[in-house]
Design an enzyme around this catalytic site. Structure first.
Site, PDB file in Angstrom:
ATOM      1  N   LYS A 190      -7.509   1.709  -2.920  1.00 44.30           N
ATOM      2  CA  LYS A 190      -7.110   1.312  -1.555  1.00 44.30           C
ATOM      3  C   LYS A 190      -7.267   2.509  -0.601  1.00 44.30           C
ATOM      4  O   LYS A 190      -7.711   2.355   0.550  1.00 44.30           O
ATOM      5  CB  LYS A 190      -5.651   0.815  -1.561  1.00 44.30           C
ATOM      6  N   LYS A 234       0.047   5.042   8.548  1.00 42.26           N
ATOM      7  CA  LYS A 234       0.784   5.166   7.282  1.00 42.26           C
ATOM      8  C   LYS A 234      -0.220   5.303   6.140  1.00 42.26           C
ATOM      9  O   LYS A 234      -0.091   6.163   5.267  1.00 42.26           O
ATOM     10  CB  LYS A 234       1.670   3.927   7.103  1.00 42.26           C
ATOM     11  N   THR A 236       0.870  -1.184   0.000  1.00 37.24           N
ATOM     12  CA  THR A 236       0.000   0.000   0.000  1.00 37.24           C
ATOM     13  C   THR A 236       0.899   1.223   0.000  1.00 37.24           C
ATOM     14  O   THR A 236       1.582   1.489   1.000  1.00 37.24           O
ATOM     15  CB  THR A 236      -0.889   0.024   1.257  1.00 37.24           C
TER      16      THR A 236
HETATM   17  P1  NAP Z   1       5.460  -6.234   7.583  1.00 39.30           P
HETATM   18  O1  NAP Z   1       5.107  -7.523   8.205  1.00 39.30           O
HETATM   19  O2  NAP Z   1       6.007  -5.136   8.419  1.00 39.30           O
HETATM   20  O3  NAP Z   1       6.491  -6.563   6.390  1.00 39.30           O
HETATM   21  C1  NAP Z   1       7.109  -5.557   5.663  1.00 39.30           C
HETATM   22  C2  NAP Z   1       8.022  -6.221   4.653  1.00 39.30           C
HETATM   23  O4  NAP Z   1       8.656  -5.198   3.860  1.00 39.30           O
HETATM   24  C3  NAP Z   1       9.156  -7.031   5.291  1.00 39.30           C
HETATM   25  O5  NAP Z   1       9.416  -8.138   4.466  1.00 39.30           O
HETATM   26  C4  NAP Z   1      10.320  -6.029   5.269  1.00 39.30           C
HETATM   27  O6  NAP Z   1      11.587  -6.629   5.315  1.00 39.30           O
HETATM   28  C5  NAP Z   1      10.079  -5.382   3.924  1.00 39.30           C
HETATM   29  N1  NAP Z   1      10.722  -4.081   3.773  1.00 39.30           N
HETATM   30  C6  NAP Z   1      10.354  -2.907   4.370  1.00 39.30           C
HETATM   31  N2  NAP Z   1      11.165  -1.916   3.969  1.00 39.30           N
HETATM   32  C7  NAP Z   1      12.051  -2.465   3.111  1.00 39.30           C
HETATM   33  C8  NAP Z   1      13.134  -1.940   2.365  1.00 39.30           C
HETATM   34  N3  NAP Z   1      13.467  -0.623   2.407  1.00 39.30           N
HETATM   35  N4  NAP Z   1      13.835  -2.788   1.590  1.00 39.30           N
HETATM   36  C9  NAP Z   1      13.507  -4.097   1.533  1.00 39.30           C
HETATM   37  N5  NAP Z   1      12.497  -4.662   2.205  1.00 39.30           N
HETATM   38  C10 NAP Z   1      11.777  -3.831   2.997  1.00 39.30           C
HETATM   39  O7  NAP Z   1       4.225  -5.572   6.821  1.00 39.30           O
HETATM   40  P2  NAP Z   1       2.960  -6.283   6.143  1.00 39.30           P
HETATM   41  O8  NAP Z   1       1.839  -6.298   7.102  1.00 39.30           O
HETATM   42  O9  NAP Z   1       3.391  -7.547   5.468  1.00 39.30           O
HETATM   43  O10 NAP Z   1       2.583  -5.157   5.066  1.00 39.30           O
HETATM   44  C11 NAP Z   1       3.188  -5.114   3.772  1.00 39.30           C
HETATM   45  C12 NAP Z   1       2.357  -4.156   2.910  1.00 39.30           C
HETATM   46  O11 NAP Z   1       1.002  -4.654   2.810  1.00 39.30           O
HETATM   47  C13 NAP Z   1       2.253  -2.745   3.506  1.00 39.30           C
HETATM   48  O12 NAP Z   1       2.285  -1.783   2.473  1.00 39.30           O
HETATM   49  C14 NAP Z   1       0.883  -2.770   4.200  1.00 39.30           C
HETATM   50  O13 NAP Z   1       0.308  -1.471   4.329  1.00 39.30           O
HETATM   51  C15 NAP Z   1       0.095  -3.649   3.254  1.00 39.30           C
HETATM   52  N6  NAP Z   1      -1.109  -4.300   3.881  1.00 39.30           N
HETATM   53  C16 NAP Z   1      -1.021  -4.860   5.120  1.00 39.30           C
HETATM   54  C17 NAP Z   1      -2.151  -5.449   5.685  1.00 39.30           C
HETATM   55  C18 NAP Z   1      -2.114  -6.074   7.061  1.00 39.30           C
HETATM   56  O14 NAP Z   1      -3.182  -6.369   7.618  1.00 39.30           O
HETATM   57  N7  NAP Z   1      -0.952  -6.338   7.634  1.00 39.30           N
HETATM   58  C19 NAP Z   1      -3.347  -5.487   4.978  1.00 39.30           C
HETATM   59  C20 NAP Z   1      -3.407  -4.930   3.695  1.00 39.30           C
HETATM   60  C21 NAP Z   1      -2.263  -4.334   3.164  1.00 39.30           C
HETATM   61  P3  NAP Z   1      12.231  -7.054   6.741  1.00 39.30           P
HETATM   62  O15 NAP Z   1      11.660  -8.396   7.053  1.00 39.30           O
HETATM   63  O16 NAP Z   1      13.688  -7.078   6.489  1.00 39.30           O
HETATM   64  O17 NAP Z   1      11.831  -5.994   7.748  1.00 39.30           O
END
Ligand code: NAP
Length: 300
Positions: A172, A240, A97
Site C-alpha cells: 500500500k 497520513k 492503512t
Molecule cells: P473515515 O470515514 O474517517 O472512518 C474512520 C473510521 O475509523 C470511523 O468508523 C471511526 O469511528 C473509526 N475510528 C477512528 N479512530 C478510532 C478509534 N481510536 N477507535 C475506534 N474507532 C476509530 O475513514 P475511511 O475513509 O473509512 O478510512 C478508513 C481506513 O481506510 C483508513 O486507514 C484509510 O487510510 C483507508 N483508506 C481510505 C480510502 C478512501 O478513499 N477513503 C481508500 C483506501 C484506504 P467514528 O465514526 O467514531 O469516527
C-alpha cells in the site's frame, strides 16, 4: 454461510464494505465508536455489538477498518478490545492503512494469544468500497488469506497475496508513492502546457492514451481542467499515508526525495486550509509557486 463475521469501523470505507458483506448473505456483527453510524446497517440486518470485545465474542473472523495505527491498536488491544473477546483460532483482518512495521508487531502479539492475523489494505476509494470493486493487497499466511477469501470476494474484485504479515501495508505504501509521483508529474505537465499557450484539453487527449497515460491523468486530469477539486480522496487523509511512507522509508534507510518534496507541497495546502480538497489539488501548490493558474488562458 459458514463463518460469522465481525466488522469494526463503519466510516466511508468500512460502511460500504460491511454493507457488501451483508448483501452477500454473511452473518455480520458490527461496532462503530460513534454508534449512530451502525444504525443503517442494523436496519439492513447486521447485529450491533456494544464493543470490539463483544464483536469478537460473536464472530469467527473480525475485520477492522479504522483510521491510523494507534486506532487499530486501540480496537484490538484496548480495554474493551478484540483481543479480550478472542478465542484460539479466531482470524483478525485489518483493512486500515497503517504502519507496516507496527503491523508485524500486531500480528506477533496476536499469534502469542493464538489469534491469526492478515493485513489487507485496500485501494479503490469510497466508490470501490460501495460497489464492492476494491483492490485488496493481503499480507499473511496463505491458509488465513484463503479463509478470508469469501469476505474479500464480497468486497473486492482483485486480491493479491503479496507476502507475510506487514507486506500488504508495504505494498500500500508503494501504491501511494506511485499515486503521488503521478500526481506531481500531471500538475507540472499542465503548468508547462499552460505557459506554452497550448489547448489543455487537446493536450490531454493527445497524451492520455500513450506512454504517459495513467488512471490519475484520465480521471483527475479533466477535473483539474474543470477546476473541480472536490475530493475522491482528501489531502488530509493522503498526508497520513505519506507520513507512513516516509517513516517506513526512514526505517528501511531508503531515500525518497520526490515523495518527501510532495509531502511538503501538500503541507503548504494544509496550511492554507485546503486539506479537505481532493489529492489532485497538488496542482494548486505549484500554481502558487508559478504565479498563474492552469486553465487561466491559452486553452481557448
Ligand atoms: P473515515 O470515514 O474517517 O472512518 C474512520 C473510521 O475509523 C470511523 O468508523 C471511526 O469511528 C473509526 N475510528 C477512528 N479512530 C478510532 C478509534 N481510536 N477507535 C475506534 N474507532 C476509530 O475513514 P475511511 O475513509 O473509512 O478510512 C478508513 C481506513 O481506510 C483508513 O486507514 C484509510 O487510510 C483507508 N483508506 C481510505 C480510502 C478512501 O478513499 N477513503 C481508500 C483506501 C484506504 P467514528 O465514526 O467514531 O469516527
Amino acid at each position: 454461510m459458514g463463518e460469522r463475521i465481525g466488522f469494526i469501523g463503519l466510516g466511508i470505507m468500512g460502511g460500504g464494505m460491511a454493507a457488501n458483506l451483508l448483501g452477500a448473505g454473511f452473518d455480520v456483527t458490527v461496532w462503530n465508536r460513534t454508534p449512530a453510524k451502525s444504525e443503517a446497517l442494523g436496519a439492513k440486518g447486521a447485529k450491533r455489538a456494544a464493543s470490539p470485545r463483544a464483536v469478537a465474542e460473536a464472530s469467527d473472523i473480525v475485520l477492522v477498518c479504522v483510521s491510523d495505527t494507534p486506532d487499530v491498536r486501540e480496537v484490538i488491544f484496548g480495554e474493551e478490545g478484540v483481543a479480550r473477546g478472542a478465542r484460539e483460532g479466531m482470524l483478525v483482518v485489518d483493512h486500515s492503512t497503517i504502519a507496516p512495521g507496527e503491523t508485524k508487531r500486531i500480528a506477533e502479539e496476536l499469534r502469542g494469544r493464538g489469534v491469526r492475523f492478515v493485513d489487507a489494505p485496500v485501494s479503490g476509494g469510497s466508490e470501490g468500497a460501495a460497489k464492492g470493486t476494491l483492490s485488496i493487497m493481503a499480507g499473511g499466511e496463505a491458509e488465513d488469506i484463503e479463509r478470508a477469501m469469501p469476505c474479500f470476494n464480497a468486497m473486492g474484485k482483485a486480491v493479491t497475496h503479496v507476502g507475510p504479515a506487514g507486506a500488504g501495508q508495504l505494498v500500500k505504501a508503494v501504491n501511494q508513492t506511485l499515486v503521488v509521483g503521478t500526481t506531481l508529474a500531471m500538475a507540472e505537465a499542465f503548468l508547462l502546457a499552460e505557459a506554452g499557450g497550448l489547448d489543455l484539453r487537446k493536450t490531454l487527449d493527445a497524451v492520455k492514451d500513450g506512454a504517459a497515460g495513467s488512471w490519475m491523468l484520465s480521471n483527475r486530469g479533466p477535473q483539474i481542467l474543470d477546476r473541480d477539486f472536490r475530493p475522491g480522496f482528501t489531502i488530509d487523509l493522503l498526508q497520513k499515508d505519506l507520513r507512513l511512507v516516509l517513516e517506513t522509508a526512514d526505517e528501511l534507510g531508503v531515500p525518497l526525495p520526490g515523495t518527501a518534496l510532495i509531502f511538503q507541497l501538500y503541507r503548504t495546502l494544509q496550511r492554507a486550509g485546503d486539506g479537505d480538497r481532493g489529492n489532485h489539488g497538488l496542482v494548486l501548490a505549484l500554481e502558487r509557486l508559478a504565479g498563474f493558474e492552469v486553465g487561466a488562458g491559452g486553452n481557448e
